[in-house]
Design an enzyme around this catalytic site. Structure first.
Site, PDB file in Angstrom:
ATOM      1  N   ASP A   1       0.688  17.199  27.008  1.00 42.61           N
ATOM      2  CA  ASP A   1       1.283  17.108  25.675  1.00 42.61           C
ATOM      3  C   ASP A   1       2.534  17.974  25.558  1.00 42.61           C
ATOM      4  O   ASP A   1       2.972  18.614  26.519  1.00 42.61           O
ATOM      5  CB  ASP A   1       0.226  17.475  24.622  1.00 42.61           C
TER       6      ASP A   1
ATOM      7  N   TRP B   1       5.949  11.757  23.146  1.00 43.80           N
ATOM      8  CA  TRP B   1       6.174  11.125  21.831  1.00 43.80           C
ATOM      9  C   TRP B   1       7.485  10.364  21.716  1.00 43.80           C
ATOM     10  O   TRP B   1       8.172  10.423  20.719  1.00 43.80           O
ATOM     11  CB  TRP B   1       6.086  12.149  20.711  1.00 43.80           C
ATOM     12  N   GLY B   2       7.827   9.598  22.719  1.00 45.99           N
ATOM     13  CA  GLY B   2       9.033   8.788  22.658  1.00 45.99           C
ATOM     14  C   GLY B   2       9.696   8.735  24.018  1.00 45.99           C
ATOM     15  O   GLY B   2       9.744   9.736  24.745  1.00 45.99           O
TER      16      GLY B   2
ATOM     17  N   ASP C   1       2.279   9.241  17.533  1.00 44.45           N
ATOM     18  CA  ASP C   1       0.840   8.974  17.567  1.00 44.45           C
ATOM     19  C   ASP C   1       0.499   7.727  16.757  1.00 44.45           C
ATOM     20  O   ASP C   1       1.031   7.499  15.669  1.00 44.45           O
ATOM     21  CB  ASP C   1       0.069  10.161  16.978  1.00 44.45           C
TER      22      ASP C   1
END
Length: 528
Positions: free
Chosen positions: A169, A204-205, A222
């Site tokens: 993450d 996230w992209g 998300d």
């Protein structure tokens, strides 16, 4: 509007040929990008598994994870191809490291430790995944839980435990750190750990460096359990599809666009919307990562998640993400080439009313031959029909019809009895009504031994007004079937009626089902 849409809108044969040529160029162009992708020999087809976050968020422990692994086996998911059981955030102790800087599992929730849990999951014939973060702490802000500065040590610990998959993450990043550098550092640490570990980038992209570093990479924010969440960072199903399709050229064996996990079975969307998520993730060659509580899932959810015909499209060894070949506003057509020469086709209705969607053999990508037709396999109905060049389907609201299409000699085409409703109905719970459908032989062969049946909700009554069986139905002919239906007095709102037609042709037996939604109004309401 993109090039493919403009070409299809032009409608001429020339434009269609140019569209096919442009698709070929896109595939060649994609190959140039694929040369830069990570090649560690892992995830040669999109990973399949389960992740804890959507069902439990941070409320995880070793008992739940063991039970989930057992349910993956007993439900048939393992047999369908699911293999990874992935712990998301909050498996760590607080603080997360011992005096030597080693990561530790929470001693209360994971008293046996991660190694013992991994051994148990492996004993079931499954693999285990775990969660980490490139910053100083994970997204749940557990002290000392991030891998920044600990990459080599953490990778070796994961290997020691028997970890097979790392979701990495992007929270609490160090001041002045370089995102691609941090992910590259962990990728190299995993490569040097002595154990093959799939690397899942969760940043996230999409960013262009991702295919060189990860086996899969998040292309979206998300996902939430909604159909459409607008322009928010949190995406609904249709938002994730739109975003993920921007990067189709980067997908290849061992490297996948990841529009996030399934929300299937968590209750926020309709069954048709969940089928669309499963269909389109398969078409996009996306990872198939379930996110529901496998211990308590209902049969509808299980049937969606274990549809082996759809899974086969996702796991096709060519590893090509689909292309959109038509965009008629709310009606869209996607095509995915398959290794054996077939094509997978998805007809997606993003509109608010049911719609007919058509596609031609040329648009799909076939070289049309006068002696050939098209064997069309419906991957949700699990039955097939023949076409001479055009395929049409009634697609429900937010639904997707998914086909596998093969080019075959005309004599190998089966018959097809299509079920059509004469008119949508609103009815009263206090009065009976007539329900009628029209059955048309739209296939390439006459059919025999036609049998029609009706399924109504519990407590309803249905009386047949026409014959339920017919000796023969020739190509192009139609028959009407009618019933007198009395709803339950307790019925209110939408209810589903299902018509089934079974028949034979010279190639075998076939069966089709079609559901129709009826709006049941209170007795005092006006209806049509």
């Amino acid at each position: 509007m993109d090039l493919e849409v403009l070409l299809v809108a032009a409608g001429s044969r020339l434009w269609k040929l140019l569209l096919i040529f442009s698709l070929s160029l896109v595939l060649v162009f994609a190959s140039a990008f694929q040369l830069k992708a990570l090649d560690n020999g892992l995830a040669l087809t999109p990973p399949m598994g389960w992740n804890s976050w959507n069902a439990f968020h941070g409320d995880i422990d070793e008992v739940k994870i063991r039970e989930i692994a057992e349910a993956m086996v007993s439900s048939g998911m393992k047999d369908a191809g699911y293999e990874y059981v992935i712990l998301d955030d909050n498996w760590m102790a607080n603080p997360a490291r011992d005096a030597d800087g080693n990561l530790m599992a929470d001693p209360v929730r994971f008293p046996s430790g991660i190694k013992a849990l991994a051994d148990y999951i492996h004993s079931l014939g499954l693999k285990i995944g775990i969660y980490g973060d490139r910053g100083s702490m994970t997204c749940m802000n557990i002290p000392e839980s991030g891998s920044y500065g600990y990459e080599e040590q953490d990778a070796k610990k994961f290997a020691e435990w028997g970890i097979d998959y790392l979701k990495y993450d992007n929270c609490n990043v160090a001041a002045g750190s370089c995102i691609s550098c941090d992910y590259k550092t962990m990728q190299e640490a995993l490569a040097n750990s002595g154990r093959p570990i799939v690397f899942s980038i969760c940043a996230w992209g999409f960013q262009p460096w991702m295919p060189e570093i990860g086996n899969l990479w998040r292309t979206t924010g998300d996902i939430v359990d909604k159909w459409d969440n607008g322009n928010d960072w949190f995406v609904g199903i249709i938002n994730a599809i739109d975003i993920n399709m921007r990067y189709r050229q980067y997908a290849k064996p061992g490297a996948w666009n990841d529009p996030d996990m399934f929300v299937i079975g968590n209750g926020g969307c309709t069954t048709e919307e969940y089928r669309t998520q499963f269909s389109m993730w398969a078409m996009m060659a996306a990872p198939l990562i379930a996110g529901n509580d496998l211990r308590t899932m209902d049969e509808v959810t299980r049937e969606i998640l274990t549809n082996k015909e759809v899974i086969a499209v996702n796991q096709d060894p060519l590893g090509i993400q689909c292309i959109k070949v038509r965009d008629d506003g709310d009606q869209e057509v996607y095509v995915k080439p398959l290794a054996n020469g077939d094509y997978a086709v998805a007809l997606l209705n993003r509109g608010e009313s049911a719609a007919k969607i058509r596609v031609t053999a040329e648009e799909i990508g076939f070289s049309v031959k006068p002696e050939s037709g098209y064997l069309v396999r419906d991957l949700w109905q699990h039955s097939e029909f023949g076409s001479l060049g055009e395929i049409e389907a009634d697609v429900p609201v937010h639904g997707t019809v998914m086909y596998r299409v093969s080019q075959v000699p005309v004599e190998q085409l089966p018959g097809y009895v299509e079920i059509n409703l004469s008119a949508e109905q609103s009815v009263s719970a206090e009065a009976h009504f007539e329900f009628a459908v029209n059955l048309v032989n739209s296939g390439a062969k006459d059919v025999v031994n036609v049998m029609i049946s009706l399924q109504v909700p519990d407590g309803w009554l249905a009386e047949g007004l026409t014959d339920s069986g017919f000796n023969q139905l020739a190509v192009g002919d139609s028959i009407a079937a009618k019933w007198n239906i009395s709803p339950s007095l307790a019925a209110d709102g939408f209810s589903d009626i299902v018509v089934t037609v079974a028949y034979q042709d010279e190639l075998g037996e076939r069966e089709w089902q079609k559901g129709f939604r009826v709006l049941v109004l209170p007795p005092e309401a006006v209806f049509t």
